[in-house]
Write an enzyme that holds these catalytic residues in place. Structure first.
Site, PDB file in Angstrom:
ATOM      1  N   CYS A 124       8.559 -43.063  -6.833  1.00  0.00           N
ATOM      2  CA  CYS A 124       8.631 -43.480  -8.287  1.00  0.00           C
ATOM      3  C   CYS A 124       8.733 -44.997  -8.391  1.00  0.00           C
ATOM      4  O   CYS A 124       9.862 -45.825  -8.105  1.00  0.00           O
ATOM      5  CB  CYS A 124       9.120 -42.218  -8.794  1.00  0.00           C
ATOM      6  SG  CYS A 124       9.324 -42.300 -10.382  1.00  0.00           S
ATOM      7  N   CYS A 127      12.130 -45.004 -10.557  1.00  0.00           N
ATOM      8  CA  CYS A 127      13.530 -44.544 -10.100  1.00  0.00           C
ATOM      9  C   CYS A 127      13.611 -44.394  -8.468  1.00  0.00           C
ATOM     10  O   CYS A 127      15.010 -43.886  -8.129  1.00  0.00           O
ATOM     11  CB  CYS A 127      14.101 -43.247 -10.526  1.00  0.00           C
ATOM     12  SG  CYS A 127      13.057 -41.626 -10.317  1.00  0.00           S
ATOM     13  N   CYS A 173       7.681 -36.946 -12.724  1.00  0.00           N
ATOM     14  CA  CYS A 173       8.474 -37.314 -11.676  1.00  0.00           C
ATOM     15  C   CYS A 173       9.879 -36.483 -11.932  1.00  0.00           C
ATOM     16  O   CYS A 173       9.774 -36.280 -13.365  1.00  0.00           O
ATOM     17  CB  CYS A 173       9.131 -38.655 -11.682  1.00  0.00           C
ATOM     18  SG  CYS A 173      10.702 -38.917 -10.462  1.00  0.00           S
ATOM     19  N   CYS A 176      13.590 -38.411 -13.124  1.00  0.00           N
ATOM     20  CA  CYS A 176      13.438 -39.043 -14.073  1.00  0.00           C
ATOM     21  C   CYS A 176      12.366 -39.384 -15.307  1.00  0.00           C
ATOM     22  O   CYS A 176      12.161 -40.285 -16.501  1.00  0.00           O
ATOM     23  CB  CYS A 176      13.602 -40.924 -14.204  1.00  0.00           C
ATOM     24  SG  CYS A 176      11.436 -41.344 -13.876  1.00  0.00           S
ATOM     25  N   CYS A 196      -3.916 -36.455  -9.218  1.00  0.00           N
ATOM     26  CA  CYS A 196      -4.719 -37.861 -10.095  1.00  0.00           C
ATOM     27  C   CYS A 196      -3.771 -39.067 -10.491  1.00  0.00           C
ATOM     28  O   CYS A 196      -3.265 -37.860 -10.719  1.00  0.00           O
ATOM     29  CB  CYS A 196      -6.447 -37.036 -10.561  1.00  0.00           C
ATOM     30  SG  CYS A 196      -7.322 -38.824 -11.053  1.00  0.00           S
TER      31      CYS A 196
HETATM   32 ZN   LIG Z   1      11.234 -40.985 -11.595  1.00  0.00          ZN
END
Ligand SMILES: [Zn+2]
Length: 208
Positions: A124, A127, A173, A176, A196
């Site tokens: 990510c 984070c 995610c 976060c 996607c």
């Molecule tokens: Zn994250």
């Protein structure tokens, strides 16, 4: 509209088994299940679409940690990463902020990962939570990086998304709430899924 008594009378007429009391219990049980499902669905909504936790009360989440070489390490229970818009703007490019924190979508074929075929993992951008592995990346022809599975189901969260007049499943995610993209059911085997994603939501860690 039928009144309650009429509804049960109607049920009794059309079925041969069960007393009205049994049917009523079944009705209440299914109503409770529906309410429970609704509560769960609302709880899963990320802050991108709607705040899910009261300010000052970090929500605890479960994610799986991975090494930079993609080895699964351990499952941990940690506090969700929560930052203000100002804090996110200071860490992210304007493009990455708009996509991850405002659920924007990058222009097809414009991102840096749609045509990347190197071996590695995708974390990510916000984070560092590990999200996808190049082993599940495939060429979708869409111009967005596409995968048929996340690296761990705990690490992503799927949310019903009805924006822009479409019913889609948004992917964020877990750690976060960064918006990542959407998942569709027209992907390849073995899952039949197509995650996607926006390149701008990801940070690639090449395996050397
Ligand atoms: Zn994250």
């Amino acid at each position: 509209m039928l009144k309650r008594g009429e509804m049960f009378d109607s049920d009794r007429e059309t079925t041969n088994d069960g007393s009205p009391n049994l049917r009523r219990r079944a009705f209440l049980a299914s109503a409770a299940a529906a309410i429970g499902g609704l509560a769960l669905w609302q709880w899963r909504k990320p802050t991108v679409l709607q705040a899910s936790a009261a300010p000052g009360e970090p929500q605890e989440i479960t994610v799986v940690l991975f090494s930079d070489t993609g080895e699964r390490q351990k499952t941990v229970h940690i506090a969700k990463v929560v930052k203000t818009d100002e804090e996110w703007r200071a860490r992210l490019s304007a493009n990455a902020f708009d996509i991850t924190r405002r659920a924007d979508t990058e222009i097809a074929f414009s991102g840096k990962y749609w045509n990347l075929h190197d071996k590695g993992i995708y974390r990510c951008i916000c984070c560092d939570n590990t999200l996808f592995d190049s082993a599940t990346k495939f060429e979708s022809g869409t111009g967005w990086p596409s995968f048929w599975a996340p690296i761990a189901k705990e690490n992503i969260t799927e949310i019903r998304d009805t924006t822009y007049g479409m019913v889609r499943t948004a992917v964020s995610c877990t750690e976060c709430d960064a918006h990542l993209g959407h998942v569709f059911d027209d992907g390849p085997e073995p899952t039949g899924l197509r995650y996607c994603l926006n390149s701008a939501s990801l940070r690639f860690v090449k395996q050397t």
